[in-house]
Design an enzyme around this catalytic site. Structure first.
Site, PDB file in Angstrom:
ATOM      1  N   GLN A   1       0.832  -1.203   0.000  1.00  0.00           N
ATOM      2  CA  GLN A   1       0.000   0.000   0.000  1.00  0.00           C
ATOM      3  C   GLN A   1       0.868   1.255   0.000  1.00  0.00           C
ATOM      4  O   GLN A   1       0.349   2.359  -0.133  1.00  0.00           O
ATOM      5  CB  GLN A   1      -0.887   0.017   1.251  1.00  0.00           C
TER       6      GLN A   1
ATOM      7  N   HIS B   1      -1.200   1.374  -4.620  1.00  0.00           N
ATOM      8  CA  HIS B   1      -1.579   2.783  -4.468  1.00  0.00           C
ATOM      9  C   HIS B   1      -0.699   3.716  -5.289  1.00  0.00           C
ATOM     10  O   HIS B   1      -0.694   4.924  -5.061  1.00  0.00           O
ATOM     11  CB  HIS B   1      -1.549   3.177  -2.993  1.00  0.00           C
TER      12      HIS B   1
END
Length: 237
Positions: A94, A112
């Protein structure tokens, strides 16, 4: 005692906690702010549309922080695990700071986005940040003169690679979570899919994650302190 063979299929999810140990501040540890900015002001499409200069100021600094930051023992332990498992290893992060890649990980999905890249809002070309003119208040595309934006998945946008991740969750025999609080979705829900499909679930984090009910083994503490020893045990060193 859990032991891996080169045929063990392992999926790893990492979050902000592993980067925090390399000196990168997390949103949750900053009182709901990123470097004194509200999320709504720097990490949404609406923020970029209304004030791209401010958003670029913020991400320039984060890019510089990522360049100066170094991988820690947890990043290096995951490299060792990947070298042992080869194609049976996949790392989903992430984080956007590129520390896994800097450490030497090869099979990485940055769900992300990445601070190392930017995207043209007009022609959709992807460019390396190092190759653009960051002295401009709003960097422009060298191909079409369109406005460039950081290659970051902002709040309200869909993360990258979700189909690939879902397939990996259904195939893995071990799912390992490192440095994530289990709050931000969809990543927080990955453990449930893995668990339902029969995977062994393991987590390492400073605090107890919100999705602890779906985790078979939880190790509380710094990932840099805990993960190297676990990896050595798992691969029989």
């Amino acid at each position: 005692m859990l032991k891996f063979t080169p045929d063990t299929n392992v999926l790893v999810l990492t979050g902000a906690g592993i980067s925090a140990e390399s000196g990168i501040r997390t949103f949750r540890d900053s009182g709901g702010l990123w470097e004194n900015h509200r999320v709504e002001d720097v990490a949404t499409p609406e923020a970029f549309n209304s004030n791209p200069v401010k958003v670029w100021e913020f991400y320039r600094q984060r890019y510089q922080d990522s360049i100066s930051s170094k991988p820690n023992p947890a990043h290096l332990a995951l490299v060792k695990l990947e070298q042992f498992l080869g194609d049976n290893f996949l790392l989903v992060t992430q984080n956007v700071d590129c520390l896994h890649i800097k450490a030497g990980s090869k099979r990485v999905l940055e769900m992300h986005g990445s601070l190392a890249n930017c995207i043209c809002t007009k022609c959709h070309s992807k460019l390396a940040i190092k190759d653009i003119d960051l002295t401009q208040p709003i960097p422009l595309c060298p191909f079409c003169n369109g406005i460039l934006r950081p290659d970051i998945v902002w709040f309200g946008e869909i993360p990258h690679y979700l189909n690939i991740i879902d397939d990996a969750l259904r195939k893995c025999s071990v799912f390992i979570i490192v440095g994530t609080s289990g709050v931000v979705y969809p990543a927080a829900g990955f453990v449930l899919t893995a668990k339902l499909m029969g995977a062994k679930t393991i987590a390492i984090n400073l605090g107890k994650p919100d999705n602890l009910a779906y985790i078979d083994e939880f190790y509380q503490g710094k990932s840099g302190d805990i993960l190297p020893g676990l990896v050595a045990m798992w691969i029989g060193e």
